[in-house]
Structures are given as structure tokens and as C-alpha cells.
Design a protein around this motif. Sequence first.
Motif, PDB file in Angstrom:
ATOM      1  N   ARG A  20       0.839  -1.175  -0.114  1.00  0.00           N
ATOM      2  CA  ARG A  20       0.022   0.009   0.006  1.00  0.00           C
ATOM      3  C   ARG A  20       0.776   1.257   0.179  1.00  0.00           C
ATOM      4  N   GLU A  21       2.157   1.190   0.558  1.00  0.00           N
ATOM      5  CA  GLU A  21       2.972   2.311   0.895  1.00  0.00           C
ATOM      6  C   GLU A  21       3.822   2.478  -0.562  1.00  0.00           C
ATOM      7  N   VAL A  22       3.742   1.666  -1.699  1.00  0.00           N
ATOM      8  CA  VAL A  22       4.414   2.052  -2.753  1.00  0.00           C
ATOM      9  C   VAL A  22       3.999   3.320  -3.369  1.00  0.00           C
ATOM     10  N   PRO A  23       4.901   4.119  -3.743  1.00  0.00           N
ATOM     11  CA  PRO A  23       4.447   5.371  -4.213  1.00  0.00           C
ATOM     12  C   PRO A  23       3.614   5.205  -5.435  1.00  0.00           C
ATOM     13  N   ALA A  24       2.750   6.408  -5.670  1.00  0.00           N
ATOM     14  CA  ALA A  24       1.741   6.264  -6.951  1.00  0.00           C
ATOM     15  C   ALA A  24       2.873   6.223  -8.103  1.00  0.00           C
ATOM     16  N   PRO A  25       2.322   5.560  -9.162  1.00  0.00           N
ATOM     17  CA  PRO A  25       2.991   5.546 -10.503  1.00  0.00           C
ATOM     18  C   PRO A  25       3.546   6.964 -10.870  1.00  0.00           C
ATOM     19  N   LEU A 208      11.739   2.616  -7.318  1.00  0.00           N
ATOM     20  CA  LEU A 208      12.351   3.281  -6.061  1.00  0.00           C
ATOM     21  C   LEU A 208      13.705   3.429  -6.873  1.00  0.00           C
TER      22      LEU A 208
ATOM     23  N   ARG B  32      -3.147   4.615  -9.766  1.00  0.00           N
ATOM     24  CA  ARG B  32      -2.723   3.896  -8.740  1.00  0.00           C
ATOM     25  C   ARG B  32      -3.296   2.263  -8.784  1.00  0.00           C
ATOM     26  N   GLN B  35      -1.736   0.429 -11.655  1.00  0.00           N
ATOM     27  CA  GLN B  35      -0.222  -0.064 -11.341  1.00  0.00           C
ATOM     28  C   GLN B  35      -0.689  -1.402 -10.276  1.00  0.00           C
ATOM     29  N   ARG B  36      -1.607  -1.308  -9.451  1.00  0.00           N
ATOM     30  CA  ARG B  36      -1.904  -2.283  -8.571  1.00  0.00           C
ATOM     31  C   ARG B  36      -2.386  -3.526  -9.180  1.00  0.00           C
ATOM     32  N   ARG B 115      12.190  -4.480   1.317  1.00  0.00           N
ATOM     33  CA  ARG B 115      10.822  -4.105   1.258  1.00  0.00           C
ATOM     34  C   ARG B 115      10.330  -4.137  -0.267  1.00  0.00           C
ATOM     35  N   HIS B 116      11.268  -3.459  -1.326  1.00  0.00           N
ATOM     36  CA  HIS B 116      11.007  -3.644  -2.865  1.00  0.00           C
ATOM     37  C   HIS B 116      11.149  -4.930  -3.250  1.00  0.00           C
ATOM     38  N   LEU B 142      -5.898  -3.283  -1.225  1.00  0.00           N
ATOM     39  CA  LEU B 142      -5.010  -2.281  -1.685  1.00  0.00           C
ATOM     40  C   LEU B 142      -5.637  -0.938  -1.924  1.00  0.00           C
TER      41      LEU B 142
END
Lengths: 348, 196
Positions: A20-25, A208, B32, B35-36, B115-116, B142
Motif C-alpha cells: 500500500r505504501e508503494v508510491p503512486a506511479p 524506487l 494507482r 499499477q496495482r 521491502r522492494h 490495496l
Amino acid sequence: MTTERSTEGRALDRVLEEAREVPAPDVDWARLESTLMQRVHAQQRARKSRAVLLMGGALALAAAVAIWFTRPAAPPAGPHAPEVVAQTAARDLSGPELSGTALEVGDRLLASGRELRVTHEGHSSYTLLAGSAARVVSLGERVVLSLERGATIDASVVPSARPETFVVEVANLRVAVHGTEFRVVWLGDQIAVDVREGVVAVGPRGELPSWRVTAGEGGMFAADGKTGQVSSRVTAEPPAAPPPSGLGVAPPKLPEAPSEQDVATLLDRAGVLVTGCFEEHVPVESGVRVSARTSLGLSIGADGRLGAAFDPPLAPAVEQCARRRVSALKGPVTKQGAEASRALLLGP
Amino acid sequence: MALDEELIARCKAGDTVAFRELFRLHRADVARLVQRMLGRPTDVDDVVQEVFLQVYRSVGDFQGKSRFSTWLYRVTVNVVLMHRRAARSRPTLVEQPEGMTPRDPDPLPDEQAARHARVQAFGRLLERISEKKRTVFVLHELQGLGAAEIADVVGAPVLTVRTRLFYARRELEAMLKEEPTLAALVPETAAPEDES
């Protein structure tokens, strides 16, 4: 419903939290909007053409009937007036110096014969070396420039607590900074980044960052952002990642206040709405539209409701429209809400 | 939302300025979700553009029976699924999973890199569950949508959505140990009593 989880369930919750914390594209909105609107206008023209054909057929039939009954024949109708389609005209800007407030997203900065220096007061300043060009991708608290092939940019960014206040995109590489002095040069398939002060994060667009280049260091990176070399390589901190959270698996607790990203998004959206109101209520007269500078104060209530204030105030019709539209937005529900402000330049 | 209603009414009347405003208001949310659902940043631009072109074409069909955001999610989900199906039918070069791309020959054991890698591994797991389960799982876990709204988005009964969510979660939990980066999380997140 119980929140008791197995260890696998807790592990899944944790990775979900991270996902959920992955930055917006990282989308090139100016380019996307331009292409989209071109397609929309093309569809609109096609629809109108079909309508004109249908109406033309009906009119031709009616005219034929009229001619038959009312000789001599009336002169044939002339071609219909050419359709005027609104286009977002991207401007080419050059000159020895420009103020950041004069820029618009989509503008192309050209330093064809000599250097071009741009200053965003209190934020950043940069110089495009002669023969360079760049496009303005984003403005405001985050300035994003997209360099064109062969360009060289020297930038000085005022340190800020906010992440990623200045971003240079080169091919598929992204160079993001907080506050620093650095240079980016697009050398064919390679991109050179030299840092004089501070730190820059470098990585492929939409991902990232993979490297951190610090003061006194230099790096060479492939244009696809996948490979590169820097004298002291470390994995860069994420540009906009929130502080590490705990490993708790309970349902998410109400945050104290909206995140920086939430606030920035709300300010972006409110800015778009205010601009829309300004364009609607301040007509162009004799080809001239006035501009206005104001500070948008945004209050985000704990319940997510939004309020807007302007200093100095805008024209009543604009302000009424802007307040109404901004209040229709919804922020996140938090414990204490937040307040934020942003300078707006409305009009040309 | 009153603002959406006003913009939609203007869009229906052919006002492209209103459409542009609608696009600017919702593009980040759509990007968003795209992408998800795609599980990778590539193609997001193209799909977002297709979503909004579809919105422009079919906004006349929007009756206002659901919230605009719900309708928009429905359009987005459909466009993403079509994109994924089209991509599957195209011959492609074998692509190394993004999380496995050796960008740095000597990566540091940094928490951010970990994390990545975990998020990338999670994306691979998501790819392995069925399309229907993946869609509701992404929308719920999500995007934060409730079961009733998801039911509206995917055109299925609420009970079916809940069932898909349950099984999606169960399958993902079971597969977790097959991804080394995620398997490492299991002992990390074990409660003290689990460890005894």
C-alpha cells in the motif's frame, strides 16, 4: 469479526502494508493529457462529421425538393465554417532568464544560442546550458523537468523538509533531490550526474531509486535507468516513503494527520479546481485574460472535509465557485486533520 | 459527489474542458489502481489513457445509480483486464520478473531494498491466483473498497465477493512460503507464543 491471524496471515498483512505504501506511479501527466485530449477531440470531430453528414443529407434532400418546387434554384449552401478545436498549445520559452511563475506545465524551455536560467523563488534555480532543451512536467512544490537529448542542466535546490522537491527526468532515468547543487548531462546512451552539495537519488522512472550520489561524487547511468556506476554506491532512501511502520497486524489505526502525500494530492486537486473556476469566471476580453496571484489555504478536517480560503481574496464569483468545488473533495479521516497552503498563479 | 455530478453533466453535453477537469481529478486514483492491478509500472500510461478515453465514450451511459468513482473503477477494471488478456495473446520475449532484475551486482542488505523485493515477490504471488480473486483482493486490500462497492464494480453478489476474498487470502497465505523473500517474514511476524 475476529482479527486473530496465523503467522502467515500476519506476514501477508505486513507485505500488504508495504504494498500500500508503494508510491503512486510516476506518470508523465502533461504528455498523457495532451495525447488523450487529442484523441478526445478527434472523436468529437468524427461525431460532428457524422452528424453533419446526416444533417447534410437531410438538407440536401430538402433543398432538392425546394428547388424542384421553387425555380429558379437557390444558390447552393457554402461549406460549413471550419470547426475550432481547443488545443493545449505548448509554448517554447527562451531568453537569458525566466521566472518560474511564468512557466506552465507542458512548456518547452529552449537554450538554443545561450544559457537559459530559470528561478523558482525560494525553491530552486537551474541553468540549461546552450544547446539544451527541457520540458516542464510539473510545477508547484515539486518541480519536474524532462530533459531532451543532449541537454545539460545545472541546478541548485533550496533544502526542504519535503521529499523530492526537484526532479529531472532523462530518458528512463529519474534524478530526484531534496536540496542540493548538481548537474545532469545527457550523453547519448549515458547520463552523467555530478553532485556538488547534498544528495540526489537516481533510479529508473516509476521505480524506487537505486543509487544515491552524494556531494563530491559523480555517477554514470544508462538511459534505461537499469545500470549505472557511482563512486560510492548505496541504495537510496525512497523519495516519498513514509516512516517505517510497526509490524502490527491489527486493523489500521486512525492516523494522527493526513500524510504528506495526501496533503500534496489534495493541494494539487484543489489547485486544478481553482484554476478551472478562474478560467470559467474570468473571460478573455480582446484576447487578453488577467492573471491573479493568491495563496490557497486548505483546511482538512478530521472528518476529511475540506475548506478553502484565499489570501488575497479572489473575485467573488471565482471564490464562490472555488470554495464550492473544493468542499466537494474529501480528504482522509484522521485524528486531527491538517492545514496547508500553496501559492497559486491563476491565468496566463 | 456534487462536483463530479456537475462535471459529468457538462461532459455529457460535450464539454471537453469539464472532461479534462474530471481527468485531472481522478487520474491519480486510476493510475494507482492500474499499477496495482497490472503489478508493474510499465504500461500504466497507456492503460490510464484507454480508461479515460473509454470514460469519454461512455459517460453518456452513466446513470448516476452508483457513485462516479465506483463506475470509474468498473471501467478501469474492465480496461485493465482487457489489456492483460490482449498482452497474454501477444507473443512476447521471456521477461525476467522485475524484482529479479540484477540492477546492482552488489546490493546492500538495506531495509528499503528488502521491502522492494518483498513487494515484487507479492506481485508475483498475486499473478498466480485467478483473475476474479485477484481483482477483488486488490480492490479490497490495496484500494480499500468495501465488499458492497466491489460487488458493484465487478457485477457480482456481495456474498460472492466475500467468498473470493476469503479464498484469495487463503491461497496467498499458503503460497507465501514459496517466495523466499516472503517466507522470511513468517518467523519474523510470529507472535511470542507461536515461537515457544
